[in-house]
Design a protein around this motif. Structure first.
Motif, short mmCIF file in Angstrom:
data_model
loop_
_atom_site.label_atom_id
_atom_site.label_comp_id
_atom_site.label_asym_id
_atom_site.label_seq_id
_atom_site.Cartn_x
_atom_site.Cartn_y
_atom_site.Cartn_z
N UNK A 27 16.27 -17.71 -19.38
CA UNK A 27 16.06 -17.58 -20.82
C UNK A 27 14.87 -16.68 -21.16
N UNK A 28 13.97 -16.49 -20.21
CA UNK A 28 12.85 -15.58 -20.44
C UNK A 28 13.13 -14.18 -19.90
N UNK A 29 14.33 -13.95 -19.39
CA UNK A 29 14.71 -12.62 -18.92
C UNK A 29 13.95 -12.18 -17.69
N UNK A 30 13.62 -13.12 -16.78
CA UNK A 30 12.79 -12.79 -15.63
C UNK A 30 13.58 -12.15 -14.48
N UNK A 35 19.15 -8.86 -16.41
CA UNK A 35 18.72 -8.29 -17.69
C UNK A 35 19.25 -6.86 -17.88
N UNK A 36 19.27 -6.09 -16.80
CA UNK A 36 19.65 -4.68 -16.88
C UNK A 36 21.13 -4.41 -16.76
N UNK A 37 21.87 -5.26 -16.03
CA UNK A 37 23.27 -4.89 -15.78
C UNK A 37 24.24 -6.05 -15.66
N UNK A 172 10.60 -13.24 -5.23
CA UNK A 172 10.59 -12.57 -6.53
C UNK A 172 10.55 -13.52 -7.70
N UNK A 173 10.70 -14.82 -7.42
CA UNK A 173 10.64 -15.82 -8.48
C UNK A 173 9.24 -16.46 -8.49
#
Length: 227
Positions: A27-30, A35-37, A172-173
């Protein structure tokens, strides 16, 4: 009872532990690739079928189900993790249900739809095999199953290109994630073979490209039941 570390049961156990941080990350677009594709690619693939009814299998926190509902589609969203289904319904989802893939395979869902979607939610072994076979119960005539998953050629890494269980990673998280779920790696050939042996015929395959790397961010299959 101890859970086998590389198993479908361990996947569910890990997702229950990470439901809240996952919901926040989405929900935060992390997640950059989503987000991109990949989010838009999945939404486009479903809307191209012009469905009136959809079931989102492994819906997570419900972003896809909510987006489809906002497009006027009658959506049922299903996940085995109660906290994720609750998050989806609290965000406005009308029909959210808590069921495992095994329960769906056993006929517990009791509905038929124009499109069934699995968005990065087919990461196990036996549960996935059974779920694909159940499409004959879930899909209306001429209905479609749409699956978005990790692209085998990209995610194989340096390991041999063969089917098998692999350890998960939250690389990455944020630090709020723990105990990453394992996943069952399938080659592209195995995915296609699994669909065929499950009574499905592949109708379309898309490979959404990451705008920064130029490499496939995922693979999307659209299949229909052979009748």
């Amino acid at each position: 009872m101890d859970i086998e570390p590389l198993s479908d049961d361990k996947i569910i156990d890990s997702w229950r532990r990470n439901a809240l941080p996952w919901m926040n990350a989405v929900r935060c677009g992390e997640i950059e690739s989503r987000r991109l594709v990949t989010d838009q690619a999945m939404l486009d693939a479903v809307l191209a079928c012009e469905p009136a009814t959809v079931v989102d299998l492994g819906c997570g926190e419900g972003w896809l189900a909510l987006a489809l509902q906002q497009n006027g589609i009658d959506v049922t969203a299903v996940d085995v993790v109660p906290e994720l289904v609750l998050a989806a319904t609290e965000a406005g989802l009308i029909d959210g249900r808590v069921l495992s893939y095994e329960e769906i395979t056993a006929g517990r869902l009791k509905l038929t739809v124009d499109v069934a979607v699995c968005n990065f939610s087919l990461i196990g072994k036996e549960s996935v095999d059974g779920l694909l076979r159940s499409m004959q119960m879930l899909l209306k005539p001429d209905g479609s199953l749409i699956v978005q998953t990790l692209h085998p050629l990209i995610t194989c890494g340096d390991l041999p290109y063969v089917d098998g269980w692999r350890k998960g990673s939250w690389a990455g998280f944020g630090e709020t994630f723990s105990d990453a779920p394992p996943w069952y790696f399938r080659t592209l050939h195995t995915w296609l073979e699994l669909m065929w042996t499950s009574g499905l015929t592949l109708r379309e395959m898309r490979e959404p490209l990451h705008p920064r790397t130029g490499k496939p961010a995922s693979v999307i299959f659209r299949a229909q039941v052979r009748r």
